[in-house]
Design a protein around this motif. Structure first.
Motif, PDB file in Angstrom:
ATOM      1  N   LEU A   1      -3.477  12.886  -0.425  1.00 61.36           N
ATOM      2  CA  LEU A   1      -4.550  12.976   0.590  1.00 61.36           C
ATOM      3  C   LEU A   1      -5.687  12.027   0.222  1.00 61.36           C
ATOM      4  O   LEU A   1      -6.168  11.238   1.069  1.00 61.36           O
ATOM      5  CB  LEU A   1      -5.073  14.423   0.639  1.00 61.36           C
ATOM      6  N   ALA A   2      -6.077  12.024  -1.072  1.00 61.04           N
ATOM      7  CA  ALA A   2      -7.202  11.158  -1.479  1.00 61.04           C
ATOM      8  C   ALA A   2      -6.851   9.697  -1.214  1.00 61.04           C
ATOM      9  O   ALA A   2      -7.649   8.933  -0.647  1.00 61.04           O
ATOM     10  CB  ALA A   2      -7.484  11.375  -2.974  1.00 61.04           C
ATOM     11  N   TYR A   3      -5.609   9.300  -1.574  1.00 59.82           N
ATOM     12  CA  TYR A   3      -5.203   7.896  -1.379  1.00 59.82           C
ATOM     13  C   TYR A   3      -5.155   7.578   0.113  1.00 59.82           C
ATOM     14  O   TYR A   3      -5.655   6.537   0.575  1.00 59.82           O
ATOM     15  CB  TYR A   3      -3.844   7.671  -2.020  1.00 59.82           C
ATOM     16  N   ALA A   4      -4.622   8.505   0.906  1.00 61.39           N
ATOM     17  CA  ALA A   4      -4.505   8.245   2.350  1.00 61.39           C
ATOM     18  C   ALA A   4      -5.908   8.088   2.944  1.00 61.39           C
ATOM     19  O   ALA A   4      -6.178   7.140   3.700  1.00 61.39           O
ATOM     20  CB  ALA A   4      -3.775   9.406   3.018  1.00 61.39           C
TER      21      ALA A   4
ATOM     22  N   TYR B   1       0.846  -1.212   0.000  1.00 55.67           N
ATOM     23  CA  TYR B   1       0.000   0.000   0.000  1.00 55.67           C
ATOM     24  C   TYR B   1       0.876   1.255   0.000  1.00 55.67           C
ATOM     25  O   TYR B   1       0.656   2.194  -0.775  1.00 55.67           O
ATOM     26  CB  TYR B   1      -0.936  -0.005   1.225  1.00 55.67           C
ATOM     27  N   LEU B   2       1.932   1.231   0.855  1.00 54.64           N
ATOM     28  CA  LEU B   2       2.735   2.463   0.936  1.00 54.64           C
ATOM     29  C   LEU B   2       3.525   2.666  -0.360  1.00 54.64           C
ATOM     30  O   LEU B   2       3.745   3.792  -0.798  1.00 54.64           O
ATOM     31  CB  LEU B   2       3.710   2.358   2.137  1.00 54.64           C
ATOM     32  N   ALA B   3       3.910   1.570  -1.042  1.00 54.74           N
ATOM     33  CA  ALA B   3       4.776   1.721  -2.213  1.00 54.74           C
ATOM     34  C   ALA B   3       4.059   2.531  -3.298  1.00 54.74           C
ATOM     35  O   ALA B   3       4.689   3.241  -4.074  1.00 54.74           O
ATOM     36  CB  ALA B   3       5.162   0.362  -2.764  1.00 54.74           C
ATOM     37  N   SER B   4       2.716   2.464  -3.376  1.00 55.10           N
ATOM     38  CA  SER B   4       2.082   3.230  -4.472  1.00 55.10           C
ATOM     39  C   SER B   4       1.769   4.657  -4.058  1.00 55.10           C
ATOM     40  O   SER B   4       1.210   5.419  -4.854  1.00 55.10           O
ATOM     41  CB  SER B   4       0.817   2.516  -4.926  1.00 55.10           C
ATOM     42  N   MET B   5       2.162   5.025  -2.823  1.00 54.64           N
ATOM     43  CA  MET B   5       1.926   6.428  -2.439  1.00 54.64           C
ATOM     44  C   MET B   5       2.767   7.373  -3.306  1.00 54.64           C
ATOM     45  O   MET B   5       2.236   8.334  -3.882  1.00 54.64           O
ATOM     46  CB  MET B   5       2.248   6.608  -0.941  1.00 54.64           C
ATOM     47  N   PRO B   6       4.088   7.120  -3.501  1.00 56.55           N
ATOM     48  CA  PRO B   6       4.820   8.059  -4.365  1.00 56.55           C
ATOM     49  C   PRO B   6       4.281   8.059  -5.789  1.00 56.55           C
ATOM     50  O   PRO B   6       4.372   9.063  -6.498  1.00 56.55           O
ATOM     51  CB  PRO B   6       6.269   7.556  -4.319  1.00 56.55           C
ATOM     52  N   PHE B   7       3.664   6.943  -6.239  1.00 57.68           N
ATOM     53  CA  PHE B   7       3.148   6.967  -7.622  1.00 57.68           C
ATOM     54  C   PHE B   7       1.934   7.891  -7.717  1.00 57.68           C
ATOM     55  O   PHE B   7       1.654   8.454  -8.775  1.00 57.68           O
ATOM     56  CB  PHE B   7       2.764   5.543  -8.051  1.00 57.68           C
ATOM     57  N   THR B   8       1.193   8.056  -6.606  1.00 61.25           N
ATOM     58  CA  THR B   8       0.021   8.955  -6.722  1.00 61.25           C
ATOM     59  C   THR B   8       0.486  10.398  -6.991  1.00 61.25           C
ATOM     60  O   THR B   8      -0.242  11.188  -7.587  1.00 61.25           O
ATOM     61  CB  THR B   8      -0.787   8.963  -5.414  1.00 61.25           C
ATOM     62  N   ASP B   9       1.738  10.766  -6.582  1.00 59.76           N
ATOM     63  CA  ASP B   9       2.210  12.122  -6.943  1.00 59.76           C
ATOM     64  C   ASP B   9       2.181  12.312  -8.450  1.00 59.76           C
ATOM     65  O   ASP B   9       1.970  13.419  -8.946  1.00 59.76           O
ATOM     66  CB  ASP B   9       3.694  12.290  -6.532  1.00 59.76           C
TER      67      ASP B   9
ATOM     68  N   TYR C   1       4.095  12.999   0.882  1.00 58.15           N
ATOM     69  CA  TYR C   1       4.187  13.556   2.228  1.00 58.15           C
ATOM     70  C   TYR C   1       3.187  12.893   3.162  1.00 58.15           C
ATOM     71  O   TYR C   1       3.413  12.803   4.356  1.00 58.15           O
ATOM     72  CB  TYR C   1       3.876  15.062   2.147  1.00 58.15           C
ATOM     73  N   MET C   2       2.051  12.369   2.595  1.00 54.89           N
ATOM     74  CA  MET C   2       1.006  11.874   3.495  1.00 54.89           C
ATOM     75  C   MET C   2       1.235  10.383   3.756  1.00 54.89           C
ATOM     76  O   MET C   2       1.695   9.654   2.873  1.00 54.89           O
ATOM     77  CB  MET C   2      -0.369  12.061   2.822  1.00 54.89           C
ATOM     78  N   ARG C   3       0.955   9.964   4.998  1.00 56.88           N
ATOM     79  CA  ARG C   3       1.023   8.541   5.340  1.00 56.88           C
ATOM     80  C   ARG C   3      -0.349   8.145   5.878  1.00 56.88           C
ATOM     81  O   ARG C   3      -1.171   9.005   6.207  1.00 56.88           O
ATOM     82  CB  ARG C   3       2.100   8.321   6.424  1.00 56.88           C
TER      83      ARG C   3
END
Lengths: 386, 392, 179, 174
Positions: free
Chosen positions: B95-98, B75-83, B173-175
């Protein structure tokens, strides 16, 4: 003071005297024409190069940045660097283009803009060719430019440039009419077509006799300036090469030196038209203290600066708005301007100003009220949802 | 006499035009490589003279298979891809993904983190709307001046993002359960300074643009989007509100702590390009009000919840319960939603993004029919699409 | 009847900017890059670096491979060092980061339990070919702890304090058991 | 001086021939422009600058543009427009041109040119005066003719614009 004013004329005399010693007599008139031609041939590209530099610096400053400052101090060598770059760039001719017109178009664009310079009165008796139909020559030659732009656009066989060519055609024709009308008023009052006489008619009273201070002169000046901005395809009338809509309009398929020629024609045209506007309405080289050619330079510089200023501020017109603006607003204004000038000429001093301004104001308000595009622009109020 | 005779002839003559002067249709590709399609987007336009007769958008040039990659990663690995989805406003994508993952896994977010998130989201809205107005003017032909004024203001906000999250545009930035790191020490002073002179910048911007006759004549009554069509095509965001529909997810859903803030939602009346431009300027003024309130009320405290911190430390052990969740926020372009289906493993079973630009783009042809080529370009500009989000 | 006023107002704005660019100090916002540089921001992150305390041969990294697994674009490759009998050592023999793939997202720094990998501030890393010279090996990645203090003072001091605290805790339990 | 005259004459002839013989229609139009420029050159040789400038303005500026516009509107916009050469009516063309040439030659030989040419340069305001004093009637009739033509053009354009509106109207619905 007198020597400084006639600096360039004396220079030419010295060259002629020097050449007299070894040249046969009949060749002398050719030599004098040759000298003035070379003067223009050097002066025109130089002004073009430093106009591009000026434009990039001024627009840069308007956008909170410096503009070119890497090549030479304050970027003064930047135009030379651009020139070399243009020379070394590969000159691509698209496969489908018919080569003859593709090759001829840039030449046919630059030639008229250079011809325009021959008629401009740079200073007291410093006009290259003192035609007594100078103004008519100026307008005739500028209409050739339209054709060349069409040739360029049509020859490069690409849809966008064809759109650009058609737009250029329509725009330049429909803006030539108000241009000629605004010039007619000056010719009517001065009674002659030669630029020398027009400038002489505006001398006296330390500059108060300039035509721009008369009501019809001011409206004529605005008309002339707006139409010259559109004749030269600069913002807000640069739809022939509307970057955002049709890629680069008629000069999409041009690269290298050919593109530089189109670019040069645009800037030469801008300088020539501003110079003609200064001659017709701001009293050419008339001015109290400074030498005459400096006054001419200053006035043209201010007008060119306004053209650049326009480029830095405005979005572009749409094609049909452009047409309707020319035919529905500028054209009738030109006619009423001629009427006002006629009345101004024949009525005695205090009345003439009142009548002329009254007619012009009436037509201005009437036209902008009558004009359909005018009425639709309304300031909107927006409701908010809690 | 002669003229009247001519008119009489024309009336009789013209009734049966056997040879109608029909011009040839010109098929033009306003193609992937074009100065004003905001990225790689192609419009296959059929022109009759200058007016648009048919317009078929072609997308997919920037497809990076984002959703399939997300299924393989934690789940966390695709956070930078949402940028990289909507590369202008990366904070709102995070924010939406978090929010979606927090809904899926039921993670609590502490107060301070909520305030930080709202501040970041509203700053991104300012960045996006300023940039859009700049680029819209670029499409209209203004030679980069409004765009560079917009960039000048955007730089100040990006410096804030860089100081807090580490990167200007790709913030990551968001977790889940809060934010990666607390606000850096000088944040509050800089934010106060920005919020104070942003209205001054907006006034100057409006002075340059709103009353400009050329802009008014070019944008008013162009590309009109009627209210019912906007609702049928599920358009969202400023595009919808410019047509007069009152639908702002910050008010409708009231996600995170938006109900605490007092702000208004501007609505247009005609729904043309001018309304979309002006609604965005008014939205910017509302965002500044939210920022002022958030700046005053931000409490001290932890910036990420306990559970969130451990999740961030070892993403492999973060296993949300089986089930699905749909989290959505009001991103500057419209309703940005993430639909996640989890099967208990550290990798999501299904990961889908609801991109506002893509859905707003479906009605491009209805707006462009019958208008000129130049209008089609500015209508596309006013819809405000970013190809990263459209093609994913 | 504001037929011409809006245009003049617009022109006054650009003229004001033009005049202010000469008079007002803060009006020109561009930074002339090679000559002037922007001051560094502490949390700015570019490509990762490995940190060692005293000797480059003993980096903090214990080759636990967590960062390689967690890296979203999978650009880190680690091979554990083996002594003669083949038993694994707490040291990486090969530690490569392919900078052309890395998107400097900073997740490796977060998930590393031993605070061995950090994000650097150095961004002028141009190279002549994409393949070999951008695939940084261990020697190129290793940086001393003092360099870390120089670029990220607050984080480095916190981490040193944490490591020292772990040191005392280990020492306290160790002598207890041996004694 | 004769050198210039012969040079210019060949240029004009080339332009005229090009206008007739060239394959590509737009090339014909461009050589037509060359022909008009040649005529303007003749006027300059005769020291009638005003007529030369007017010739450039009217013919090169307006008529050639009109011709190019006509080509653009009728031919298919992009395609190569190759004419089918002189075709079978070549003989009719030859016959008619012969007749025209003989008539012209006889007219020039018999009728001596009117010698009321004023000596010295004709200045523009003289032309202006005569235009408005002695030749005022033809001047006014021509202006009425021009306005009539303009109104006719507008009426024609308005007609096609109206049925074009219906055309785009129904195309939109399908």
């Amino acid at each position: 003071m007198e020597r400084l004013d006639q600096l360039f004329v004396l220079l030419k005399k010295i060259i002629l005297q020097f050449a007299e010693s070894f040249l046969p007599a009949p060749l002398l008139p050719f030599l004098s024409i040759l000298v003035s031609i070379t003067a223009i041939a050097i002066f025109a590209p130089l002004t073009m190069m430093y106009l591009t530099w000026l434009e990039r610096k001024v627009i840069g400053r308007m956008q909170n940045r410096f503009g070119p400052n890497r090549v030479g101090i304050y970027g003064l060598l930047q135009p030379i660097a651009d020139g070399i770059k243009m020379l070394t760039k590969e000159d691509v001719i698209p496969l489908g283009a018919d080569r003859v017109t593709h090759f001829l178009a840039p030449v046919a664009v630059v030639v008229p803009s250079l011809l325009l310079f021959s008629v401009l009165p740079f200073g007291r008796n410093m006009t290259a060719v003192n035609l007594d139909i100078g103004l008519l020559f100026f307008i005739a030659v500028s209409s050739i430019g339209t054709l060349a732009i069409f040739m360029g656009g049509w020859a490069s066989r690409n849809k966008f440039s064809l759109l650009g060519a058609m737009r250029a055609f329509a725009q330049m024709i429909s803006y030539e009419v108000p241009l000629v009308l605004s010039v007619v008023t000056v010719v009517m009052i001065v009674g002659s077509l030669s630029t020398e006489k027009i400038v002489e008619a505006q001398s006296g009273w330390g500059g108060l006799r300039w035509f721009v201070f008369t009501p019809w002169g001011f409206v004529g000046f605005m008309l002339f300036f707006i139409c010259s901005v559109s004749e030269v395809n600069r913002t807000p009338f640069d739809i022939p090469e509307g970057e955002s809509e049709i890629v680069a309009g008629f000069h999409t398929e041009y690269s290298g030196m050919k593109f530089a020629l189109f670019y040069m024609a645009e800037f030469l045209g801008a300088f020539a038209y501003s110079a003609m506007a200064a001659t017709l309405f701001l009293g050419g080289w008339q001015g109290p203290l400074l030498p005459s050619w400096l006054w001419f330079g200053l006035k043209t510089f201010c007008l060119v600066f306004t053209m650049i200023w326009l480029r830095g501020t405005f979005p572009r017109f749409r094609v049909d708005q452009l047409m309707s603006y020319a035919w529905k607003f500028l054209f009738p204004m030109g006619l009423s301007n001629i009427l006002a000038a006629g009345i101004w000429y024949h009525t005695p001093f205090p009345l003439s100003f009142i009548f002329a301004t009254w007619i012009l104001l009436l037509s201005f308000i009437g036209l902008s009220r009558l004009n359909p595009t005018g009425t639709r622009l309304e300031r909107r109020t927006y409701r908010f949802a809690e | 006499m002669f003229v009247i005779w001519l008119l009489v002839i024309s009336r009789t003559e013209m009734d049966k035009p056997e040879t109608t002067l029909d011009t040839q249709m010109l098929e033009v590709n306003i193609g992937p490589q074009h100065p004003s399609t905001h990225g790689v987007f192609r419009m296959n336009v059929t022109l009759d003279g200058e007016t648009v007769v048919r317009l078929k958008p072609a997308m997919g040039y920037l497809h990076r298979n984002h959703e399939k990659i997300a299924e393989g990663a934690s789940y966390l690995a695709s956070m930078p891809f949402t940028d990289r989805l909507d590369y202008i406003c990366s904070m709102t994508n995070n924010l939406a993904y978090a929010i979606a993952v927090e809904k899926l896994a039921g993670i609590e977010v502490p107060e301070r983190a909520q305030y930080i998130r709202v501040i970041m989201a509203e700053l991104t809205r300012l960045v996006n709307h300023t940039l859009l107005v700049g680029f819209l003017l670029n499409d209209l032909g203004a030679f980069f001046t409004p765009t560079l004024y917009a960039f000048r203001e955007r730089e100040k906000i990006l410096d804030l993002f860089e100081a807090t999250s580490g990167a200007r545009m790709m913030c990551n930035y968001m977790r889940f359960g809060g934010v990666k790191a607390d606000l850096h020490p000088g944040f509050m002073e800089k934010l106060k300074e920005i919020v104070e002179n942003y209205p001054r910048f907006l006034d100057e911007f409006e002075k340059l643009l709103t009353e400009n006759e050329i802009l008014m004549s070019r944008c008013q009554h162009v590309g009109i989007l009627p209210k019912h069509l906007a609702v049928d095509a599920s358009a969202t965001g400023p595009l919808l509100r410019a047509s007069g529909v009152d639908y702002d997810i910050r008010k409708v859903d009231g996600y995170s702590i938006y109900p605490r803030f007092k702000f208004r939602v501007p609505l247009g009346s005609v729904g043309d390009v001018y309304d979309r431009y002006y609604v965005r300027i008014l939205e910017m003024r509302e965002s500044i009000k939210i920022l002022e309130q958030a700046m005053k009320e931000i409490p001290p405290g932890e910036f990420i919840s306990k559970q969130g911190a451990t999740g961030a430390k070892s993403p492999r052990t973060f296993r949300p319960p089986k089930g699905d969740a749909y989290g959505r926020i009001e991103s500057p372009k419209g309703e940005l939603g993430f639909y996640l289906v989890s099967d208990g493993t550290p990798n999501p079973y299904r990961y889908h993004v609801r991109p506002p630009s893509f859905i707003n783009l479906t009605i491009l042809e209805d707006m462009c029919l019958g208008c000129k080529v130049a209008d089609a370009i500015i209508i596309l500009g006013s819809v405000d699409i970013v190809l990263g989000e459209v093609d994913r | 009847m504001s037929y011409g006023l809006g245009i003049l107002k617009g022109m006054s704005v650009t003229l004001k900017q033009f005049v202010e660019s000469y008079t007002k100090k803060g009006s020109i916002v561009t930074v002339q890059y090679p000559e002037e540089r922007r001051e560094d921001v502490e949390r700015f992150r570019n490509f990762p670096i490995l940190v060692y305390d005293e000797k480059p041969e003993a980096p903090r990294c214990v080759a636990c491979d967590i960062c390689a697994k967690e890296c979203p674009p999978k650009c880190i490759t680690i091979v554990r060092d083996r002594d003669e009998q083949g038993r694994g050592l707490q040291k990486p023999k090969v530690f490569d980061i392919d900078l052309s793939v890395c998107m400097s997202c900073g997740i490796c720094e977060e998930v590393c339990p031993f605070d061995a990998i950090f994000m650097d501030h150095q961004f002028e890393l141009s190279a002549y070919d994409r393949m070999e010279s951008l695939n940084y090996h261990q020697e190129k990645l290793l940086k001393p702890n003092s360099y870390l203090h120089q670029i990220r003072p607050t984080d480095a001091t916190q981490i040193d304090a944490k490591l020292k605290a772990k040191e005392e805790a280990k020492k306290k339990t160790q002598p207890g058991t041996t004694a | 001086m004769e050198l210039f005259f012969y040079l210019l004459a060949t240029l004009t002839l080339l332009g005229a021939l090009g206008a007739v013989l060239l394959k590509n229609l737009v090339h014909c139009a461009l050589s037509l422009i060359l022909f008009f420029a040649g005529i303007a050159g003749f006027y300059i040789l005769l020291q009638a600058e005003f007529i030369a400038a007017v010739q450039i303005l009217i013919y090169v500026g307006a008529v050639a543009t009109l011709v190019l516009f006509a080509i653009m509107l009728t031919q298919n916009v992009i395609g190569e427009t190759t004419l089918k050469g002189l075709g079978q009516n070549r003989w009719w063309a030859l016959g008619i041109s012969l007749v025209v040439i003989t008539v012209l030659v006889r007219a020039i030989q018999h009728q001596t040119l009117p010698s009321f040419l004023p000596e010295g340069r004709v200045t523009t305001n003289e032309i202006g005066h005569t235009l408005v004093t002695t030749y005022v009637l033809p001047f006014e009739v021509i202006s009425i003719l021009l306005t009539g033509a303009m109104i006719g053009a507008i009426v024609v354009a308005m007609e096609t614009k109206k049925n074009k509106q219906q055309a785009t109207g129904d195309r939109r619905r399908t």
